[in-house]
Design a protein around this motif. Sequence first.
Motif, PDB file in Angstrom:
ATOM      1  N   VAL A   1       0.832  -1.201   0.000  1.00 22.61           N
ATOM      2  CA  VAL A   1       0.000   0.000   0.000  1.00 22.61           C
ATOM      3  C   VAL A   1       0.868   1.252   0.000  1.00 22.61           C
ATOM      4  O   VAL A   1       0.579   2.228  -0.706  1.00 22.61           O
ATOM      5  CB  VAL A   1      -0.940  -0.008   1.225  1.00 22.61           C
ATOM      6  N   ALA A   2       1.943   1.240   0.779  1.00 20.39           N
ATOM      7  CA  ALA A   2       2.809   2.420   0.884  1.00 20.39           C
ATOM      8  C   ALA A   2       3.436   2.772  -0.460  1.00 20.39           C
ATOM      9  O   ALA A   2       3.461   3.947  -0.854  1.00 20.39           O
ATOM     10  CB  ALA A   2       3.894   2.172   1.926  1.00 20.39           C
ATOM     11  N   VAL A   3       3.940   1.785  -1.174  1.00 22.53           N
ATOM     12  CA  VAL A   3       4.580   2.052  -2.461  1.00 22.53           C
ATOM     13  C   VAL A   3       3.561   2.562  -3.477  1.00 22.53           C
ATOM     14  O   VAL A   3       3.882   3.392  -4.338  1.00 22.53           O
ATOM     15  CB  VAL A   3       5.278   0.774  -2.979  1.00 22.53           C
TER      16      VAL A   3
ATOM     17  N   VAL B   1       6.621   8.968  -2.171  1.00 23.50           N
ATOM     18  CA  VAL B   1       7.089   8.157  -3.302  1.00 23.50           C
ATOM     19  C   VAL B   1       6.646   8.777  -4.619  1.00 23.50           C
ATOM     20  O   VAL B   1       7.422   8.870  -5.587  1.00 23.50           O
ATOM     21  CB  VAL B   1       6.570   6.714  -3.174  1.00 23.50           C
ATOM     22  N   LYS B   2       5.395   9.237  -4.679  1.00 26.52           N
ATOM     23  CA  LYS B   2       4.886   9.836  -5.912  1.00 26.52           C
ATOM     24  C   LYS B   2       5.629  11.129  -6.245  1.00 26.52           C
ATOM     25  O   LYS B   2       5.910  11.417  -7.412  1.00 26.52           O
ATOM     26  CB  LYS B   2       3.389  10.095  -5.781  1.00 26.52           C
TER      27      LYS B   2
ATOM     28  N   ASP C   1      12.141   5.504  -1.517  1.00 34.82           N
ATOM     29  CA  ASP C   1      11.506   4.188  -1.405  1.00 34.82           C
ATOM     30  C   ASP C   1      12.034   3.434  -0.187  1.00 34.82           C
ATOM     31  O   ASP C   1      11.263   2.868   0.595  1.00 34.82           O
ATOM     32  CB  ASP C   1      11.764   3.387  -2.680  1.00 34.82           C
ATOM     33  N   LEU C   2      13.363   3.440  -0.031  1.00 32.18           N
ATOM     34  CA  LEU C   2      13.971   2.757   1.110  1.00 32.18           C
ATOM     35  C   LEU C   2      13.546   3.401   2.417  1.00 32.18           C
ATOM     36  O   LEU C   2      13.233   2.709   3.406  1.00 32.18           O
ATOM     37  CB  LEU C   2      15.497   2.783   0.964  1.00 32.18           C
TER      38      LEU C   2
ATOM     39  N   GLU D   1      10.347   3.510   7.397  1.00 27.80           N
ATOM     40  CA  GLU D   1       9.459   4.227   8.318  1.00 27.80           C
ATOM     41  C   GLU D   1       8.164   3.458   8.543  1.00 27.80           C
ATOM     42  O   GLU D   1       7.644   3.425   9.661  1.00 27.80           O
ATOM     43  CB  GLU D   1       9.158   5.619   7.760  1.00 27.80           C
ATOM     44  N   VAL D   2       7.628   2.860   7.487  1.00 25.79           N
ATOM     45  CA  VAL D   2       6.419   2.048   7.651  1.00 25.79           C
ATOM     46  C   VAL D   2       6.687   0.882   8.584  1.00 25.79           C
ATOM     47  O   VAL D   2       5.881   0.576   9.480  1.00 25.79           O
ATOM     48  CB  VAL D   2       5.921   1.549   6.274  1.00 25.79           C
TER      49      VAL D   2
END
Length: 466
Positions: free
Chosen positions: A68-70, A76-77, A168-169, A174-175
């Motif tokens: 979901v995060a990606v 990220v966007k 991304d990393l 963090e998630v």
Amino acid sequence: MRTTGIAFVALWLTGCATAPVPDLSAASLPERYSWDESWAPAQPADSLPKGPWWERFADPSLNDLQRVAVRNSPAVKIALAHLDAARADAQAAAGALWPKIGITATHVRSRTSQEGPTYSPSRPNPGDDYNASVSLSYEIDLFGRIRSGAAAAAALAASAQADALAVDLAIRAEVTVTYFQLRSIDSQLDVVRESVAAQEKALQVLERQQSAGSATLGDVATARTQLESVRTLLADTQLRRSQTEHALAVLLGETPSNFHRPAAPLDRTMALPRVFPGLPSALLQRRPDIASAQRRVESASAAVGLARRAFFPVFSVGAALGRDSTRADHWFEAPARFWSLAPAAAATLLDGGQRRALVRRAVANLEESTESYRRTVLTANQEVEDQMAAVQLLEVAADSAAKSADAAWVSRTQALRRLDAGAATALEVASAQNAVLTARLNEIGITQRRISATVLLVRAVGGYWE
């Protein structure tokens, strides 16, 4: 003599136009980490996949959150949009190396004033003008000005790609940290609720003993104080859970008011993945932020060369071929053809020192980006050292915390039994309750810190690998 002078001037100008080579030797890393006892040589690159390192926690819910995060994360966007823009800039800069070819076709019908200077009685009035042509323009990159601009833009695009990998990393880390923080708070809530129940039971026992005359009003007051203190801690812990849940929602690109995670306390026997970071040279090549900083240095270096090439003349050539006629039926005849060829050269002689100022600015930008690169490398080395120390020392602390919690649990159990038998004082029971609460919360806190240190170490070395 004249030939020698021309050659000398050409060599001098070429030397002025070349991009400088930045000195990055001061950012070198030590041969090994001080906390790493099992390193092995490695030479990966920042573009290599970081691997689904979060799957090593064997938590399906975490895997779902990562997907979901990606997909939804604004960070990220934003990074991907910046990457697209940088790549477009690089493509545009490289396109300047090629000739530009255009085509035009026009039909103009107009009436000329009979009093005007261009009026001719032999021409129809109003009249038509049919025109079609193919044009070519090309700047001859004799001194590499366009190539320098293209190199600078390409380096910035590569830097933006590394930035996207770094985001991304970072988002995945963090998630993961926030998710386990939420689970650790759920564990803390279980412990605090259990303590509230135990305190309520102890208060009830003391109230019965007071009625029977075997406990004092002070004993009851002490137990009630302890109970309300733990209830306050429960409300504060519930607040921290809400805030952590909201933070996780934002990381996932979700609206906090519509996001809720069910309680999922940590497993006390949870095994953490082992991380072997390897050599500092591997760190230098794997971390996206270091790669980004280094490519910004390359871009700044190319920009210096671009600024120096502004002192050179610009050579270009233009050409056109087409047909022009006032009558459509004559448009394909030979007299309607036209062509032009226009080589050109342009050079600035005086500009009030603007070009020299731009060179100084480019050199200053290069110095700034070089020092930023060095700072990034030093910070990266510090982060690895910090997290390696945390992983190893917190493992020792976790063992002691678990033993302390077990011992406190036994002590409280015995105190409650003695309280039921009337052989323990309220102060003794309160002390035992506090010891259990403190020890269990400390154990959970250290477990959560171990998880965070493991995740941050993965992030510090640029991703997981064996």
